[in-house]
Motif scaffolding. Structure first.
Motif, PDB file in Angstrom:
ATOM      1  N   LEU A   1      13.444  12.611  -8.028  1.00  0.00           N
ATOM      2  CA  LEU A   1      13.653  13.861  -7.443  1.00  0.00           C
ATOM      3  C   LEU A   1      13.465  15.662  -7.958  1.00  0.00           C
ATOM      4  N   LYS A   2      12.804  15.272  -9.278  1.00  0.00           N
ATOM      5  CA  LYS A   2      11.887  16.559  -9.290  1.00  0.00           C
ATOM      6  C   LYS A   2      10.914  17.241  -8.447  1.00  0.00           C
TER       7      LYS A   2
ATOM      8  N   GLU B   1      17.039  21.699  -3.945  1.00  0.00           N
ATOM      9  CA  GLU B   1      17.866  22.991  -3.735  1.00  0.00           C
ATOM     10  C   GLU B   1      19.410  22.109  -3.649  1.00  0.00           C
ATOM     11  N   ALA B   2      19.527  21.575  -3.455  1.00  0.00           N
ATOM     12  CA  ALA B   2      21.300  21.001  -3.849  1.00  0.00           C
ATOM     13  C   ALA B   2      21.464  21.222  -5.457  1.00  0.00           C
ATOM     14  N   THR B   3      20.517  21.105  -5.937  1.00  0.00           N
ATOM     15  CA  THR B   3      21.176  21.439  -7.452  1.00  0.00           C
ATOM     16  C   THR B   3      21.366  22.492  -7.887  1.00  0.00           C
ATOM     17  N   LYS B   4      20.264  23.939  -7.069  1.00  0.00           N
ATOM     18  CA  LYS B   4      20.446  25.254  -7.377  1.00  0.00           C
ATOM     19  C   LYS B   4      21.418  25.650  -6.573  1.00  0.00           C
ATOM     20  N   ALA B   5      22.301  25.399  -5.207  1.00  0.00           N
ATOM     21  CA  ALA B   5      23.272  25.705  -4.436  1.00  0.00           C
ATOM     22  C   ALA B   5      25.005  25.377  -5.511  1.00  0.00           C
ATOM     23  N   GLU B   6      24.265  23.433  -6.073  1.00  0.00           N
ATOM     24  CA  GLU B   6      25.826  23.559  -7.045  1.00  0.00           C
ATOM     25  C   GLU B   6      25.626  23.952  -8.911  1.00  0.00           C
ATOM     26  N   ALA B   7      24.637  24.705  -9.176  1.00  0.00           N
ATOM     27  CA  ALA B   7      25.014  25.429  -9.749  1.00  0.00           C
ATOM     28  C   ALA B   7      25.330  27.143  -9.466  1.00  0.00           C
ATOM     29  N   GLU B   8      24.850  27.472  -8.632  1.00  0.00           N
ATOM     30  CA  GLU B   8      25.399  29.204  -8.382  1.00  0.00           C
ATOM     31  C   GLU B   8      27.071  28.798  -8.309  1.00  0.00           C
ATOM     32  N   LEU B   9      27.516  27.982  -7.394  1.00  0.00           N
ATOM     33  CA  LEU B   9      28.600  27.143  -6.759  1.00  0.00           C
ATOM     34  C   LEU B   9      29.561  27.103  -8.355  1.00  0.00           C
ATOM     35  N   CYS B  10      29.120  26.742  -8.910  1.00  0.00           N
ATOM     36  CA  CYS B  10      29.521  26.444 -10.081  1.00  0.00           C
ATOM     37  C   CYS B  10      29.694  27.842 -10.918  1.00  0.00           C
ATOM     38  N   ILE B  11      28.899  28.389 -11.004  1.00  0.00           N
ATOM     39  CA  ILE B  11      28.974  29.771 -11.597  1.00  0.00           C
ATOM     40  C   ILE B  11      29.562  30.428 -11.034  1.00  0.00           C
ATOM     41  N   GLN B  12      30.429  30.766 -10.089  1.00  0.00           N
ATOM     42  CA  GLN B  12      31.320  31.711  -8.904  1.00  0.00           C
ATOM     43  C   GLN B  12      32.265  30.370  -9.159  1.00  0.00           C
ATOM     44  N   PHE B  13      32.760  29.282  -9.527  1.00  0.00           N
ATOM     45  CA  PHE B  13      33.979  29.187  -9.528  1.00  0.00           C
ATOM     46  C   PHE B  13      34.575  29.366 -10.950  1.00  0.00           C
TER      47      PHE B  13
ATOM     48  N   THR C   1       1.037  -1.478   0.228  1.00  0.00           N
ATOM     49  CA  THR C   1       0.219   0.152  -0.107  1.00  0.00           C
ATOM     50  C   THR C   1       1.062   1.361  -0.235  1.00  0.00           C
ATOM     51  N   HIS C   2       1.998   1.094   0.713  1.00  0.00           N
ATOM     52  CA  HIS C   2       2.364   1.913   0.857  1.00  0.00           C
ATOM     53  C   HIS C   2       3.344   2.420  -0.779  1.00  0.00           C
ATOM     54  N   ILE C   3       3.482   1.829  -0.963  1.00  0.00           N
ATOM     55  CA  ILE C   3       4.242   1.708  -2.590  1.00  0.00           C
ATOM     56  C   ILE C   3       3.408   1.994  -3.519  1.00  0.00           C
ATOM     57  N   GLU C   4       2.270   1.801  -3.314  1.00  0.00           N
ATOM     58  CA  GLU C   4       1.312   1.873  -4.319  1.00  0.00           C
ATOM     59  C   GLU C   4       0.979   3.451  -3.961  1.00  0.00           C
ATOM     60  N   GLU C   5       1.246   4.135  -2.741  1.00  0.00           N
ATOM     61  CA  GLU C   5       0.463   5.752  -2.422  1.00  0.00           C
ATOM     62  C   GLU C   5       1.258   6.350  -2.958  1.00  0.00           C
ATOM     63  N   ARG C   6       2.592   6.173  -3.901  1.00  0.00           N
ATOM     64  CA  ARG C   6       3.810   7.376  -4.545  1.00  0.00           C
ATOM     65  C   ARG C   6       2.817   7.404  -5.697  1.00  0.00           C
ATOM     66  N   ASP C   7       3.701   9.024  -5.670  1.00  0.00           N
ATOM     67  CA  ASP C   7       3.064   9.427  -6.733  1.00  0.00           C
ATOM     68  C   ASP C   7       3.423   9.352  -8.401  1.00  0.00           C
ATOM     69  N   TYR C   8       4.802   8.763  -8.228  1.00  0.00           N
ATOM     70  CA  TYR C   8       5.635   8.782  -9.627  1.00  0.00           C
ATOM     71  C   TYR C   8       6.507   7.496  -8.577  1.00  0.00           C
ATOM     72  N   ASN C   9       6.679   6.081 -10.063  1.00  0.00           N
ATOM     73  CA  ASN C   9       7.278   5.382  -9.902  1.00  0.00           C
ATOM     74  C   ASN C   9       8.887   5.387 -10.533  1.00  0.00           C
ATOM     75  N   ASN C  10       9.385   6.292 -10.579  1.00  0.00           N
ATOM     76  CA  ASN C  10      10.482   6.481 -10.910  1.00  0.00           C
ATOM     77  C   ASN C  10      11.487   8.007 -10.153  1.00  0.00           C
ATOM     78  N   VAL C  11      12.416   7.440 -10.540  1.00  0.00           N
ATOM     79  CA  VAL C  11      13.506   8.676  -9.526  1.00  0.00           C
ATOM     80  C   VAL C  11      13.551   9.404 -10.376  1.00  0.00           C
TER      81      VAL C  11
END
Length: 96
Positions: free
Chosen positions: A26-27, A34-46, A12-22
């Motif tokens: 992740l989206k 948040e981590a993706t946004k921080a990584e992009a900002e640091l990449c620009i600074q680098f 039941t728990h598995i079936e209640e998930r909205d999405y069945n793929n990674v």
């Protein structure tokens, strides 16, 4: 005899998930986004730092080694978690 209530609860728990793929999960994961946004900002600074090619190469190799270490750690943790889950299932099913 297996406790079917546990498996029904898990199913039941598995079936209640909205999405069945990674990718879809992740989206919609706030921590990942948040981590993706921080990584992009640091990449620009680098990229805007006044570093020589040698210095950039050393930093890139360092970051790659950190990523490699983290990936290896994640795989070890995943294997341990899977082993624990299978052990639990064996115990619940009295299959020892």
């Amino acid at each position: 005899m297996m406790n079917s209530d546990f498996f029904h609860l898990l199913y039941t728990h598995i079936e209640e998930r909205d999405y069945n793929n990674v990718y879809q999960n992740l989206k919609h994961d706030e921590d990942y986004l948040e981590a993706t946004k921080a990584e992009a900002e640091l990449c620009i600074q680098f990229e805007n730092l006044a570093l020589s090619e040698e210095e950039r190469d050393i930093i890139k190799k360092w970051v790659a080694s950190i990523h490699t270490q983290n990936a290896a750690y994640s795989m070890v943790m995943f294997r341990m978690a899977m082993q624990c889950c299978f052990s639990l299932l064996m115990q619940l099913g009295n299959l020892e």
